[in-house]
Design an enzyme around this catalytic site. Structure first.
Site, mmCIF file in Angstrom:
data_model
loop_
_atom_site.group_PDB
_atom_site.id
_atom_site.type_symbol
_atom_site.label_atom_id
_atom_site.label_comp_id
_atom_site.label_asym_id
_atom_site.label_seq_id
_atom_site.Cartn_x
_atom_site.Cartn_y
_atom_site.Cartn_z
ATOM 1 N N PRO A 2 7.871 -6.868 -0.296
ATOM 2 C CA PRO A 2 8.778 -5.752 -0.637
ATOM 3 C C PRO A 2 8.854 -4.703 0.461
ATOM 4 C CG PRO A 2 6.744 -5.597 -1.888
ATOM 5 C CD PRO A 2 6.720 -6.932 -1.200
ATOM 6 N N GLU A 3 10.080 -4.413 0.866
ATOM 7 C CA GLU A 3 10.351 -3.329 1.806
ATOM 8 C C GLU A 3 11.342 -2.380 1.125
ATOM 9 O OE1 GLU A 3 11.163 -4.802 5.772
ATOM 10 O OE2 GLU A 3 9.817 -6.516 5.491
ATOM 11 N N LYS A 60 8.424 2.803 0.980
ATOM 12 C CA LYS A 60 8.037 1.672 0.125
ATOM 13 C C LYS A 60 7.288 2.147 -1.124
ATOM 14 C CE LYS A 60 7.375 -1.243 4.249
ATOM 15 N NZ LYS A 60 6.414 -2.092 4.984
ATOM 16 N N TYR A 107 -1.064 -11.329 -13.956
ATOM 17 C CA TYR A 107 -1.162 -10.471 -12.773
ATOM 18 C C TYR A 107 -0.652 -9.057 -13.054
ATOM 19 C CZ TYR A 107 -1.673 -15.025 -10.518
ATOM 20 O OH TYR A 107 -2.095 -16.280 -10.180
ATOM 21 N N ARG A 126 -1.482 -10.450 -5.303
ATOM 22 C CA ARG A 126 -2.404 -10.460 -4.161
ATOM 23 C C ARG A 126 -3.315 -9.238 -4.111
ATOM 24 N NH1 ARG A 126 0.441 -12.540 1.234
ATOM 25 N NH2 ARG A 126 -1.789 -12.680 1.735
ATOM 26 N N LYS A 167 7.822 8.048 22.721
ATOM 27 C CA LYS A 167 6.911 6.990 22.288
ATOM 28 C C LYS A 167 6.804 5.890 23.345
ATOM 29 C CE LYS A 167 6.502 8.990 18.247
ATOM 30 N NZ LYS A 167 5.246 9.625 17.807
ATOM 31 N N ASN A 186 8.494 -5.742 8.096
ATOM 32 C CA ASN A 186 8.544 -6.777 9.132
ATOM 33 C C ASN A 186 9.915 -7.437 9.270
ATOM 34 O OD1 ASN A 186 7.157 -8.143 11.188
ATOM 35 N ND2 ASN A 186 6.783 -9.918 9.877
#
Length: 443
Positions: A2-3, A60, A107, A126, A167, A186
């Site tokens: 999930p993003e 998120k 879960y 997880r 940066k 990602n």
């Protein structure tokens, strides 16, 4: 994983189906790894009887606003998801629950039953998610530490370019930094870099102002499209690298071009080398450092070789010195031995000379005695022969065989006489025996 689009879809599903409804029952898993900082009983007591007023999100992270604090907050982690049972149609595929699915799932970490019978569950297979109770989620970590939301708080092109210029890290790592910009994970980072034609490892500060504007535009477009379709990846454009980034290396292509995989920002990153070149000044600097490192390595190896040769030379010199010392010692020993041998040799020669003289004297004496003996024997034999000859003259009637016999003896005697003086001599022949004839006196 999930993003921003997935969390936004969950938020919208709650907002569309749960606002204004009261929580009549709550079941909280006894899992201190996921349920952070509060017991399951206290969590349950804080939810039951409360009415849901809103669902909010930043990056998120999502939280449900109730009619009184504290508010449950959800950090989705890697596998966090919201499921709503009884909702026939939903844009967020993870919200759909089939009739034959286990419910609530084993879960499930937070289960809520609403007053109209609607049931909602937050699951995490997880166990990387975090669920908390916060009085004011926005003012405290982790939400207070997040950068501007990529969807709700978009930066201008100038702000974005100025922020990147400060940066000096890879652009992929920077996009994954939630304190810089929140909500990008990602797959979104890979997608926007592919569409902006930027290499994942290119230094952020080396990106031109024009490329910064292009990158910001791609971020906005990708996120808006993903949110628009409710994070349903089957509806993402076919030209996106998203559809091929999960394939195996060597079998991943997009628009006919090969996809390669590297590690950037600590994550596996998909990119197209033909289109995404690392052209930044930092890249050249890194390449220069690598070349310098190679040169230093070669010089180091050469230095090692020279050191080894020097050490070998020193060893040889030292060895020659040792050999010279051994040779000198050997020579001295040899000379000493030679002196001793010479002394021994002189002594030996003296003894040998004396012994040789003694041998020659003894031999001469023996030879002399032998010669004297031989001469004496020959003289005696001669005398007897002479006497015999005188007697033979008186005997005219002697036979021929006797004459032959005498001639033979004379020949033998002559041979013996000629060999006189030699080391080995045959014994003298016995004098001839005369017949018993009367002598002249007897006659």
């Amino acid at each position: 994983m999930p993003e921003l689009p997935e969390v936004e879809a969950a938020r919208r599903a709650i907002e569309e189906n749960c606002i204004g409804k009261k929580i009549v029952k709550a079941i909280i898993a006894d899992d201190s790894k996921v349920i952070d900082g509060v017991s399951s009983d206290d969590f349950k007591a804080s939810l039951e009887g409360k009415t849901i007023l809103a669902a909010n999100r930043k990056g998120k992270n999502m939280w449900i606003q109730l009619d009184s604090p504290p508010f449950p907050t959800f950090q989705f982690g890697m596998a966090g998801a919201i499921y709503i049972k009884g909702v026939a149609v939903t844009k967020y595929k993870r919200s759909a629950v089939k009739d034959d699915d286990e419910w609530p799932s084993k879960y499930s970490k937070v289960f809520l039953e609403l007053d109209d019978g609607l049931e909602l569950s937050f699951t995490d297979k997880r166990r990387f998610a975090r669920v908390r109770l916060l009085e004011n989620p926005v003012s405290g970590p982790p939400i207070s530490e997040l950068g501007p939301d990529a969807l709700l708080e978009p930066m201008t092109a100038d702000e974005f370019s100025k922020a990147l210029s400060k940066k000096k890290i890879g652009i992929k790592a920077l996009l994954l930094d939630q304190s810089f910009i929140s909500g990008i994970g990602n797959w979104i980072a890979d997608e926007v870099l592919y569409q902006a034609r930027l290499h994942p490892m290119q230094s952020a500060s080396s990106i031109s102002k024009e490329h910064c504007a292009t990158l910001l535009k791609c971020i906005n477009e990708v996120i808006q499209k993903a949110v628009e379709v409710g994070a349903d990846s089957s509806q993402y454009p076919t030209s996106w690298i998203f559809h091929s980034r999960e394939k195996k290396p060597g079998k991943a292509f997009v628009d006919g071009k090969k996809i390669e995989f590297i590690t950037a920002g600590g994550r596996t990153s998909a990119f197209v080398p033909d289109l995404q070149k690392n052209t930044g000044a930092e890249s050249a600097k890194v390449a220069g450092k690598r070349q310098q490192s190679k040169v230093q390595k070669v010089e180091h190896n050469n230095s090692d070789g020279q050191d080894e040769e020097a050490e070998a030379g020193k060893s040889k010199v030292k060895q020659r010195g040792s050999n010279a010392e051994r040779a000198s010692a050997k020579k001295k020993s040899k000379e000493s031995s030679s002196d001793s041998d010479e002394n021994d040799s002189d002594e030996y020669l003296k003894k040998s000379s004396v012994k040789a003289k003694q041998n020659r004297s003894s031999k001469g004496k023996k030879d002399g005695d032998q010669k004297k003996k031989t001469r004496g024997t020959n003289t005696a034999a001669k005398r007897k022969l002479e006497e015999s000859d005188d007697e033979d003259d008186d005997y005219n009637d002697a036979s021929g065989s006797d004459d032959d016999y005498e001639q033979g003896n004379d020949h033998k005697l002559s041979s013996r006489t000629q060999s006189k003086g030699k080391k080995t001599t045959k014994p003298a022949a016995e004098p001839r025996q005369t017949r018993n004839k009367p002598s002249k006196k007897q006659k």
